[in-house]
Design a protein around this motif. Structure first.
Motif, PDB file in Angstrom:
ATOM      1  N   ILE A  38       0.857  -1.184   0.000  1.00 24.65           N
ATOM      2  CA  ILE A  38       0.000   0.000   0.000  1.00 24.65           C
ATOM      3  C   ILE A  38       0.890   1.230   0.000  1.00 24.65           C
ATOM      4  O   ILE A  38       2.044   1.191   0.441  1.00 24.65           O
ATOM      5  N   SER A  39       0.362   2.326  -0.500  1.00 32.09           N
ATOM      6  CA  SER A  39       1.094   3.591  -0.479  1.00 32.09           C
ATOM      7  C   SER A  39       0.870   4.282   0.850  1.00 32.09           C
ATOM      8  O   SER A  39       0.085   3.834   1.694  1.00 32.09           O
ATOM      9  N   GLU A  40       1.548   5.407   1.039  1.00 31.89           N
ATOM     10  CA  GLU A  40       1.415   6.144   2.302  1.00 31.89           C
ATOM     11  C   GLU A  40      -0.015   6.595   2.566  1.00 31.89           C
ATOM     12  O   GLU A  40      -0.436   6.732   3.716  1.00 31.89           O
ATOM     13  N   ASN A  41      -0.792   6.804   1.488  1.00 34.50           N
ATOM     14  CA  ASN A  41      -2.185   7.244   1.672  1.00 34.50           C
ATOM     15  C   ASN A  41      -3.160   6.079   1.838  1.00 34.50           C
ATOM     16  O   ASN A  41      -4.371   6.275   1.891  1.00 34.50           O
ATOM     17  N   GLY A  42      -2.621   4.855   1.890  1.00 29.69           N
ATOM     18  CA  GLY A  42      -3.456   3.687   2.149  1.00 29.69           C
ATOM     19  C   GLY A  42      -4.031   3.012   0.921  1.00 29.69           C
ATOM     20  O   GLY A  42      -4.740   2.018   1.033  1.00 29.69           O
ATOM     21  N   ASN A  43      -3.728   3.540  -0.270  1.00 32.90           N
ATOM     22  CA  ASN A  43      -4.235   2.925  -1.495  1.00 32.90           C
ATOM     23  C   ASN A  43      -3.392   1.721  -1.900  1.00 32.90           C
ATOM     24  O   ASN A  43      -2.183   1.692  -1.672  1.00 32.90           O
ATOM     25  N   LEU A  45      -3.093  -0.764  -5.345  1.00 29.04           N
ATOM     26  CA  LEU A  45      -3.518  -1.253  -6.656  1.00 29.04           C
ATOM     27  C   LEU A  45      -3.639  -2.772  -6.626  1.00 29.04           C
ATOM     28  O   LEU A  45      -4.579  -3.346  -7.174  1.00 29.04           O
ATOM     29  N   ALA A  46      -2.699  -3.432  -5.969  1.00 30.74           N
ATOM     30  CA  ALA A  46      -2.710  -4.897  -5.915  1.00 30.74           C
ATOM     31  C   ALA A  46      -4.009  -5.405  -5.299  1.00 30.74           C
ATOM     32  O   ALA A  46      -4.641  -6.322  -5.818  1.00 30.74           O
ATOM     33  N   ARG A  47      -4.407  -4.813  -4.183  1.00 36.08           N
ATOM     34  CA  ARG A  47      -5.645  -5.266  -3.548  1.00 36.08           C
ATOM     35  C   ARG A  47      -6.857  -4.931  -4.403  1.00 36.08           C
ATOM     36  O   ARG A  47      -7.818  -5.698  -4.477  1.00 36.08           O
ATOM     37  N   ALA A  48      -6.815  -3.765  -5.046  1.00 34.39           N
ATOM     38  CA  ALA A  48      -7.946  -3.371  -5.891  1.00 34.39           C
ATOM     39  C   ALA A  48      -8.139  -4.368  -7.034  1.00 34.39           C
ATOM     40  O   ALA A  48      -9.276  -4.698  -7.396  1.00 34.39           O
ATOM     41  N   ILE A  49      -7.053  -4.858  -7.609  1.00 37.61           N
ATOM     42  CA  ILE A  49      -7.155  -5.826  -8.701  1.00 37.61           C
ATOM     43  C   ILE A  49      -7.831  -7.105  -8.221  1.00 37.61           C
ATOM     44  O   ILE A  49      -8.671  -7.688  -8.906  1.00 37.61           O
ATOM     45  N   ALA A  50      -7.442  -7.541  -7.018  1.00 40.11           N
ATOM     46  CA  ALA A  50      -7.917  -8.832  -6.508  1.00 40.11           C
ATOM     47  C   ALA A  50      -9.141  -8.720  -5.614  1.00 40.11           C
ATOM     48  O   ALA A  50      -9.636  -9.734  -5.111  1.00 40.11           O
ATOM     49  N   ALA A  51      -9.665  -7.525  -5.405  1.00 32.47           N
ATOM     50  CA  ALA A  51     -10.668  -7.271  -4.376  1.00 32.47           C
ATOM     51  C   ALA A  51     -11.859  -8.228  -4.402  1.00 32.47           C
ATOM     52  O   ALA A  51     -12.288  -8.737  -3.362  1.00 32.47           O
ATOM     53  N   LYS A  52     -12.395  -8.502  -5.585  1.00 33.41           N
ATOM     54  CA  LYS A  52     -13.625  -9.309  -5.628  1.00 33.41           C
ATOM     55  C   LYS A  52     -13.365 -10.790  -5.378  1.00 33.41           C
ATOM     56  O   LYS A  52     -14.308 -11.574  -5.256  1.00 33.41           O
ATOM     57  N   PHE A  53     -12.095 -11.165  -5.273  1.00 34.94           N
ATOM     58  CA  PHE A  53     -11.756 -12.566  -5.007  1.00 34.94           C
ATOM     59  C   PHE A  53     -11.341 -12.802  -3.557  1.00 34.94           C
ATOM     60  O   PHE A  53     -11.137 -13.945  -3.144  1.00 34.94           O
ATOM     61  N   ILE A  63       1.244  -3.901   3.362  1.00 34.57           N
ATOM     62  CA  ILE A  63       2.678  -3.603   3.436  1.00 34.57           C
ATOM     63  C   ILE A  63       2.875  -2.168   2.980  1.00 34.57           C
ATOM     64  O   ILE A  63       2.803  -1.853   1.790  1.00 34.57           O
ATOM     65  N   CYS A  64       3.117  -1.287   3.920  1.00 40.47           N
ATOM     66  CA  CYS A  64       3.301   0.132   3.585  1.00 40.47           C
ATOM     67  C   CYS A  64       4.698   0.334   2.999  1.00 40.47           C
ATOM     68  O   CYS A  64       5.701  -0.012   3.613  1.00 40.47           O
ATOM     69  N   LEU A  65       4.750   0.869   1.780  1.00 40.82           N
ATOM     70  CA  LEU A  65       6.022   1.103   1.108  1.00 40.82           C
ATOM     71  C   LEU A  65       6.155   2.578   0.750  1.00 40.82           C
ATOM     72  O   LEU A  65       5.182   3.205   0.327  1.00 40.82           O
ATOM     73  N   PRO A  66       7.346   3.135   0.895  1.00 39.71           N
ATOM     74  CA  PRO A  66       7.545   4.543   0.525  1.00 39.71           C
ATOM     75  C   PRO A  66       7.686   4.686  -0.976  1.00 39.71           C
ATOM     76  O   PRO A  66       8.416   3.929  -1.622  1.00 39.71           O
ATOM     77  N   PHE A  67       6.968   5.618  -1.562  1.00 36.77           N
ATOM     78  CA  PHE A  67       7.113   5.881  -2.984  1.00 36.77           C
ATOM     79  C   PHE A  67       7.976   7.119  -3.215  1.00 36.77           C
ATOM     80  O   PHE A  67       8.138   7.584  -4.319  1.00 36.77           O
ATOM     81  N   ASN A  68       8.548   7.607  -2.112  1.00 38.91           N
ATOM     82  CA  ASN A  68       9.520   8.695  -2.187  1.00 38.91           C
ATOM     83  C   ASN A  68      10.892   8.063  -2.356  1.00 38.91           C
ATOM     84  O   ASN A  68      11.391   7.379  -1.467  1.00 38.91           O
TER      85      ASN A  68
END
Length: 234
Positions: A38-43, A45-53, A63-68
């Protein structure tokens, strides 16, 4: 002695949930624990792709990862590996969701390095956004003996110029704030007319824009420039 859990690195593709492989789907829907960046703002993409499963009773590890890029990521991966290891030690299988292909610039690689020597591990390949983008743009990437180069836009100007000079075909990834620098070099090398821009390939908000019309300040991380081969097919 308690049996250890198994670590899975699931490539879940670039965005369209229907691009999950049958194997990734089977593992995703049966493991007791899933983890995803997840990004610092809690978003995520990986979970969004798999969300309905994802099942309601599955344990989730964000897993919070820095994108800075100026902030070291090692402590974040260390912390995530420790948390995942706690589940593996008690026999719970853990599937780590990774956008695209886990072993091609994938976040899972860094967990693989930390955990695969201690626990049974399996990597499930996924569709990379680099190749999905060629399909979305409707252009063949390479012919015959062409060499394809995948080049991070984060390289300095000299390295970018040197690599693009000798490339038969190229995919430039990690654009974001480096878009202007990339366009400048492409123009200098006479490649701008061949360059194709796409962002968020296969996602519902995918955009294909003529590269000369792209607003540099709006270019997201999930974008790339594709320069297809000039070789003619048979």
């Amino acid at each position: 002695m308690r049996e250890l859990g198994k670590l899975y690195g699931l490539g879940i593709g670039p965005g369209d949930p229907e691009l999950l492989t049958l194997k990734a789907y089977r593992i995703l829907t049966t493991v007791p624990v899933i983890a995803y960046p997840i990004s610092e703002n809690g978003n995520s993409l990986a979970r969004a792709i798999a969300a309905k499963f994802i099942r309601f009773d599955q344990i989730e590890i964000p897993i919070c990862l820095p994108f800075n890029v100026k902030e070291p990521s090692q402590p974040y991966y260390d912390k995530a590996a420790e948390e995942i290891a706690e589940h593996l030690k008690v026999g719970q299988d853990v599937a780590v969701l990774c956008e695209g292909e886990p072993m091609l610039y994938g976040s899972f690689m860094y967990l693989f390095q930390r955990l695969s020597g201690q626990f049974p591990t399996e990597v499930v390949p996924g569709i990379s956004s680099t190749l999905a983008s060629a399909a979305m743009l409707g252009v063949p990437l390479t012919y015959r003996n062409d060499v394809l180069s995948i080049i991070p836009a984060t390289l300095d100007e000299i390295q970018l110029r040197d690599r693009l000079t000798v490339a038969d075909a190229a995919i430039i990834i990690k654009l974001g704030r480096h878009f202007t620098k990339v366009c400048k070099i492409l123009d200098e090398l006479g490649l701008l007319h061949r360059a194709l821009y796409i962002e968020r390939a296969t996602q519902t908000n995918q955009q294909i824009i003529p590269i000369t019309e792209v607003e540099a300040t709006e270019v997201p991380y999930w974008s790339l420039v594709l320069i297809p081969s000039q070789t003619q097919g048979c």
